[in-house]
Design a protein around this motif. Structure first.
Motif, PDB file in Angstrom:
ATOM      1  N   ARG A   1      49.103  53.044 -52.610  1.00  0.00           N
ATOM      2  CA  ARG A   1      50.279  53.905 -52.583  1.00  0.00           C
ATOM      3  C   ARG A   1      51.397  53.368 -53.475  1.00  0.00           C
ATOM      4  O   ARG A   1      52.272  54.134 -53.900  1.00  0.00           O
ATOM      5  N   VAL A   2      51.399  52.046 -53.736  1.00  0.00           N
ATOM      6  CA  VAL A   2      52.480  51.452 -54.527  1.00  0.00           C
ATOM      7  C   VAL A   2      52.004  50.938 -55.881  1.00  0.00           C
ATOM      8  O   VAL A   2      52.801  50.841 -56.821  1.00  0.00           O
ATOM      9  N   ALA A   3      50.721  50.602 -55.997  1.00  0.00           N
ATOM     10  CA  ALA A   3      50.174  50.121 -57.264  1.00  0.00           C
ATOM     11  C   ALA A   3      49.452  51.260 -57.984  1.00  0.00           C
ATOM     12  O   ALA A   3      49.026  52.236 -57.365  1.00  0.00           O
ATOM     13  N   ASP A   4      49.311  51.133 -59.293  1.00  0.00           N
ATOM     14  CA  ASP A   4      48.584  52.145 -60.063  1.00  0.00           C
ATOM     15  C   ASP A   4      47.080  52.021 -59.864  1.00  0.00           C
ATOM     16  O   ASP A   4      46.343  53.007 -59.991  1.00  0.00           O
ATOM     17  N   GLU A   5      46.639  50.804 -59.552  1.00  0.00           N
ATOM     18  CA  GLU A   5      45.211  50.557 -59.343  1.00  0.00           C
ATOM     19  C   GLU A   5      45.058  49.330 -58.459  1.00  0.00           C
ATOM     20  O   GLU A   5      45.851  48.385 -58.547  1.00  0.00           O
ATOM     21  N   VAL A   6      44.072  49.347 -57.592  1.00  0.00           N
ATOM     22  CA  VAL A   6      43.741  48.182 -56.765  1.00  0.00           C
ATOM     23  C   VAL A   6      42.275  47.849 -56.998  1.00  0.00           C
ATOM     24  O   VAL A   6      41.399  48.696 -56.794  1.00  0.00           O
TER      25      VAL A   6
END
Length: 221
Positions: A174-179
């Protein structure tokens, strides 16, 4: 088949690098390790990808009397991230918040001097930042790191870990562009459960591993 633990952070970093191979040899990529445990992992990732490497210091602001509970965090560059819901629900006074911020600011500055010396922090504007830790349990520190890094206006923030709780990895999307998470075992238990050798790296090891320059290190702020 049940996944096997990594031998150590070095092996974990090499496995993580394989999962990040799309970022190999890209001039716009910076790998940041979260001290201390994330730095040996980040070191292997940066070596394999041929990218720049640095450390990003994040310190949790613990609730007075309950240090394990975060009311916020402060990161390299003086970026402050607060959790207003925690502050409000526990009626934490502005004085207590200010004291915690002052205390942890000193520690962030100390660790930056210790790990980086006189080397300035890399410019992140319009860059792809891969922020690395050795694992994700609650994800509180990583979440604070991502929010703090956003203030430096990167093009993309990628959270990368060798192992993490599946629910935490989902929340961080939800906060990073990719995990990117190599292992999401169930039950998860704890990060250290998935390493044969989980010995904490020393400050000297962090200094040594983080001092290896990568391509484009002349671009600094």
């Amino acid at each position: 088949m049940k996944p096997r633990p990594f031998a150590d952070r070095g092996e974990a970093g090499r496995a993580l690098a394989v999962a990040l191979d799309v970022y190999t040899a890209r001039a716009d990529v910076v790998v940041l390790g979260l001290p201390r445990g994330g730095v040996p992992v980040a070191h292997e990732v940066a070596l394999a990808l041929g990218t720049r490497l640095d450390v990003f210091v994040v310190r949790k602001l613990g609730v007075p009397g309950h240090a394990e509970l975060a009311m916020g965090a402060i990161a390299t560059g003086g970026v402050l991230v607060m959790n207003p819901a925690v502050v409000s629900s526990l009626s934490i006074s502005p004085v207590a918040v200010d004291e915690a911020v002052a205390r942890e600011t000193v520690e962030v500055d100390r660790r930056n001097r210790l790990y980086r010396g006189d080397r300035r922090f890399p410019a992140l504007v319009a860059q792809t930042v891969i922020v690395v830790d050795d694992g994700l349990a609650t994800g509180a520190t990583m979440r604070a790191a991502v929010e703090a890094l956003r203030a430096r206006r990167p093009r993309r923030v990628v959270v990368a870990v060798p192992v993490g709780a599946a629910s935490t990895c989902r929340e961080l999307r939800r906060v990073a562009d990719e995990v990117v998470c190599v292992l999401s075992p169930h039950p998860f238990d704890a990060v250290g459960r998935w390493f044969v050798d989980f010995t904490p790296p020393t400050d000297e090891e962090v200094r040594r591993l983080a001092s290896v320059p990568g391509p484009g290190d002349a671009t600094m702020t």
